[in-house]
Scaffold this active site. Structure first.
Site, PDB file in Angstrom:
ATOM      1  N   GLY A 172       0.823   7.174  -3.190  1.00 26.15           N
ATOM      2  CA  GLY A 172       2.193   6.674  -2.996  1.00 26.15           C
ATOM      3  C   GLY A 172       2.437   5.448  -3.858  1.00 26.15           C
ATOM      4  O   GLY A 172       3.078   4.494  -3.440  1.00 26.15           O
ATOM      5  N   ALA A 173       1.937   5.502  -5.097  1.00 16.66           N
ATOM      6  CA  ALA A 173       1.871   4.290  -5.926  1.00 16.66           C
ATOM      7  C   ALA A 173       2.984   4.181  -6.961  1.00 16.66           C
ATOM      8  O   ALA A 173       3.002   3.237  -7.749  1.00 16.66           O
ATOM      9  CB  ALA A 173       0.506   4.217  -6.603  1.00 16.66           C
ATOM     10  N   ASP A 231       0.733  16.019  -4.150  1.00 17.56           N
ATOM     11  CA  ASP A 231       1.207  15.868  -2.771  1.00 17.56           C
ATOM     12  C   ASP A 231      -0.046  15.688  -1.913  1.00 17.56           C
ATOM     13  O   ASP A 231      -0.888  16.590  -1.852  1.00 17.56           O
ATOM     14  CB  ASP A 231       1.983  17.129  -2.373  1.00 17.56           C
ATOM     15  CG  ASP A 231       2.434  17.118  -0.917  1.00 17.56           C
ATOM     16  OD1 ASP A 231       1.980  16.248  -0.143  1.00 17.56           O
ATOM     17  OD2 ASP A 231       3.236  18.004  -0.563  1.00 17.56           O
ATOM     18  N   SER A 280       0.915   0.360  10.433  1.00 21.95           N
ATOM     19  CA  SER A 280       2.210  -0.327  10.520  1.00 21.95           C
ATOM     20  C   SER A 280       2.301  -1.018  11.871  1.00 21.95           C
ATOM     21  O   SER A 280       1.675  -0.575  12.846  1.00 21.95           O
ATOM     22  CB  SER A 280       3.341   0.699  10.401  1.00 21.95           C
ATOM     23  OG  SER A 280       4.584   0.140  10.793  1.00 21.95           O
ATOM     24  N   TYR A 317       6.566   8.534  13.518  1.00 21.44           N
ATOM     25  CA  TYR A 317       5.918   7.553  12.626  1.00 21.44           C
ATOM     26  C   TYR A 317       4.965   6.646  13.401  1.00 21.44           C
ATOM     27  O   TYR A 317       3.860   6.350  12.940  1.00 21.44           O
ATOM     28  CB  TYR A 317       7.024   6.745  11.948  1.00 21.44           C
ATOM     29  CG  TYR A 317       6.606   5.731  10.925  1.00 21.44           C
ATOM     30  CD1 TYR A 317       6.323   6.111   9.604  1.00 21.44           C
ATOM     31  CD2 TYR A 317       6.549   4.377  11.239  1.00 21.44           C
ATOM     32  CE1 TYR A 317       5.980   5.164   8.659  1.00 21.44           C
ATOM     33  CE2 TYR A 317       6.214   3.425  10.296  1.00 21.44           C
ATOM     34  CZ  TYR A 317       5.929   3.826   9.003  1.00 21.44           C
ATOM     35  OH  TYR A 317       5.595   2.874   8.051  1.00 21.44           O
ATOM     36  N   LYS A 372       1.033   6.269  12.719  1.00 26.18           N
ATOM     37  CA  LYS A 372       0.443   4.978  12.327  1.00 26.18           C
ATOM     38  C   LYS A 372      -0.594   4.498  13.346  1.00 26.18           C
ATOM     39  O   LYS A 372      -1.543   3.788  12.985  1.00 26.18           O
ATOM     40  CB  LYS A 372       1.543   3.933  12.120  1.00 26.18           C
ATOM     41  CG  LYS A 372       2.412   4.203  10.891  1.00 26.18           C
ATOM     42  CD  LYS A 372       1.589   4.407   9.631  1.00 26.18           C
ATOM     43  CE  LYS A 372       2.394   4.196   8.355  1.00 26.18           C
ATOM     44  NZ  LYS A 372       1.590   4.502   7.142  1.00 26.18           N
TER      45      LYS A 372
HETATM   46  P1  NAI Z   1       8.155   3.706  -0.249  1.00 32.26           P
HETATM   47  O1  NAI Z   1       8.982   4.764   0.402  1.00 32.26           O
HETATM   48  O2  NAI Z   1       8.844   2.674  -1.066  1.00 32.26           O
HETATM   49  O3  NAI Z   1       7.005   4.379  -1.132  1.00 32.26           O
HETATM   50  C1  NAI Z   1       6.219   5.425  -0.630  1.00 32.26           C
HETATM   51  C2  NAI Z   1       5.693   6.243  -1.779  1.00 32.26           C
HETATM   52  O4  NAI Z   1       4.906   7.315  -1.221  1.00 32.26           O
HETATM   53  C3  NAI Z   1       6.808   6.888  -2.624  1.00 32.26           C
HETATM   54  O5  NAI Z   1       6.592   6.615  -3.989  1.00 32.26           O
HETATM   55  C4  NAI Z   1       6.670   8.367  -2.305  1.00 32.26           C
HETATM   56  O6  NAI Z   1       7.021   9.224  -3.387  1.00 32.26           O
HETATM   57  C5  NAI Z   1       5.181   8.481  -1.971  1.00 32.26           C
HETATM   58  N1  NAI Z   1       4.911   9.683  -1.189  1.00 32.26           N
HETATM   59  C6  NAI Z   1       5.600  10.146  -0.121  1.00 32.26           C
HETATM   60  N2  NAI Z   1       5.088  11.314   0.285  1.00 32.26           N
HETATM   61  C7  NAI Z   1       4.045  11.592  -0.535  1.00 32.26           C
HETATM   62  C8  NAI Z   1       3.125  12.667  -0.619  1.00 32.26           C
HETATM   63  N3  NAI Z   1       3.184  13.698   0.232  1.00 32.26           N
HETATM   64  N4  NAI Z   1       2.167  12.639  -1.586  1.00 32.26           N
HETATM   65  C9  NAI Z   1       2.119  11.596  -2.465  1.00 32.26           C
HETATM   66  N5  NAI Z   1       2.964  10.554  -2.421  1.00 32.26           N
HETATM   67  C10 NAI Z   1       3.917  10.556  -1.471  1.00 32.26           C
HETATM   68  O7  NAI Z   1       7.311   3.052   0.940  1.00 32.26           O
HETATM   69  P2  NAI Z   1       6.609   1.608   1.079  1.00 32.26           P
HETATM   70  O8  NAI Z   1       7.520   0.748   1.827  1.00 32.26           O
HETATM   71  O9  NAI Z   1       6.060   1.170  -0.211  1.00 32.26           O
HETATM   72  O10 NAI Z   1       5.417   2.005   2.085  1.00 32.26           O
HETATM   73  C11 NAI Z   1       4.078   2.254   1.671  1.00 32.26           C
HETATM   74  C12 NAI Z   1       3.213   2.474   2.900  1.00 32.26           C
HETATM   75  O11 NAI Z   1       3.284   1.325   3.753  1.00 32.26           O
HETATM   76  C13 NAI Z   1       3.655   3.661   3.767  1.00 32.26           C
HETATM   77  O12 NAI Z   1       2.524   4.288   4.321  1.00 32.26           O
HETATM   78  C14 NAI Z   1       4.475   3.001   4.853  1.00 32.26           C
HETATM   79  O13 NAI Z   1       4.519   3.792   6.009  1.00 32.26           O
HETATM   80  C15 NAI Z   1       3.690   1.704   5.051  1.00 32.26           C
HETATM   81  N6  NAI Z   1       4.471   0.647   5.659  1.00 32.26           N
HETATM   82  C16 NAI Z   1       5.593   0.129   5.061  1.00 32.26           C
HETATM   83  C17 NAI Z   1       6.305  -0.897   5.675  1.00 32.26           C
HETATM   84  C18 NAI Z   1       7.546  -1.498   5.070  1.00 32.26           C
HETATM   85  O14 NAI Z   1       8.147  -2.369   5.731  1.00 32.26           O
HETATM   86  N7  NAI Z   1       7.960  -1.142   3.874  1.00 32.26           N
HETATM   87  C19 NAI Z   1       5.869  -1.455   6.954  1.00 32.26           C
HETATM   88  C20 NAI Z   1       4.679  -0.860   7.482  1.00 32.26           C
HETATM   89  C21 NAI Z   1       4.014   0.142   6.844  1.00 32.26           C
END
Ligand code: NAI
Length: 253
Positions: free
Chosen positions: A13-14, A63, A142, A154, A158
């Site tokens: 998810g980078a 994925d 989370s 979710y 988590k």
């Molecule tokens: P984001 O939505 O900005 O980025 C997530 C990335 O994961 C996206 O680039 C997406 O394409 C990728 N992704 C989604 N499904 C995928 C799959 N099946 N295979 C490969 N890649 C996939 O999210 P963010 O905010 O950067 O979150 C990152 C992690 O941190 C997540 O696990 C989220 O649940 C967790 N998190 C985020 C918080 C926040 O406040 N933003 C708070 C707590 C946890």
């Protein structure tokens, strides 16, 4: 002592958000970084930035919930970048709704990415870690694991990540592999922007509302999470395993 310069990390998810911040930090720390996301093209700008800063990186499209795609991606990283001994399971999605309105499809989608995805990635990478007698796994949980209205799927995923992490720590410890979880609070990314949009409020209003409840008085940034990841994957963190670190600008339990 082995230095981190020869080690390879995979961050899922980078292509944006926290995963991008973690990738940049690990590259700056000396790791070769596989920048993995659904769309390989979307990973390329992150790789270009890392390379421009003098680091090594590879864009990988997969994925994480797809068993064959995960195996192919990990094989490719091992061949093209180096055998991975650091894994950051960060890929995530939200499909929020109140319980009575939540579809089974939205339940399954969230479980698949967070739990099945972390499981498949970890199973595919662990062989390189046990072979090297060294490894670091960091899973993104989370504060929602403690319960959050509209996130029954979710928050269950988590919380599941925390049990998954503790079991990895128990099973893999004897191979020099640690596993820890980071549980972020509110971090400013496209995920939280989407939350604001769904609630029908501007991101600024949403932020102001959330920040009122954060003791340090600001929202989190991807770099805040990247800093914690950097600690857990460091050479000197080998006695820290099975932990859940809340990175939320205040206490959570
Ligand atoms: P984001 O939505 O900005 O980025 C997530 C990335 O994961 C996206 O680039 C997406 O394409 C990728 N992704 C989604 N499904 C995928 C799959 N099946 N295979 C490969 N890649 C996939 O999210 P963010 O905010 O950067 O979150 C990152 C992690 O941190 C997540 O696990 C989220 O649940 C967790 N998190 C985020 C918080 C926040 O406040 N933003 C708070 C707590 C946890």
């Amino acid at each position: 002592m082995t230095t981190t310069t020869s080690r390879t990390a995979i961050v899922t998810g980078a292509a944006r958000g926290i995963g991008t911040g973690v990738s940049q930090r690990l590259a700056a720390d000396g790791f070769a970084v596989a920048v993995l996301d659904l769309d390989e093209a979307a990973c390329k700008p992150v790789v270009a930035e890392i390379e421009a800063a003098g680091g090594r990186a590879l864009a990988v499209g997969a994925d994480v919930a797809d068993e064959a795609a995960v195996q192919a991606a990990v094989d490719r990283v091992a061949t093209e970048l180096g055998e991975p001994t650091v894994l950051v399971n960060n890929a995530g999605i939200i499909r929020d709704n109140l319980l009575f309105k939540m579809t089974a499809t939205d339940w399954d989608a969230v479980m698949n990415v967070h739990l099945r995805g972390s499981f498949l990635m970890t199973r595919a990478v662990q062989g390189y870690m046990t072979k090297a007698q060294w490894g670091r796994i960091v899973n993104l949980s989370s504060t929602s694991a403690l319960g959050n209205r509209g996130q029954v799927n979710y928050s269950a995923a988590k919380a599941g990540i925390q049990g998954f992490t503790k079991t990895l720590a128990i099973e893999l410890g004897k191979y020099g592999v640690t596993a820890n979880a980071i549980a972020p609070g509110f971090i400013e990314t496209e995920m939280t922007m989407a939350t604001a949009e769904r609630m029908g409020v501007s991101f600024d209003d949403f932020k102001a509302f959330v920040i009122k409840e954060i003791p340090v008085g600001r929202g989190g940034r991807p770099a805040d999470i990247a800093h914690a990841v950097s600690f857990f994957v460091g050479e000197d963190a080998g006695f820290v395993s099975g932990q859940v670190l809340y990175v939320a600008g205040g206490p959570k339990a």
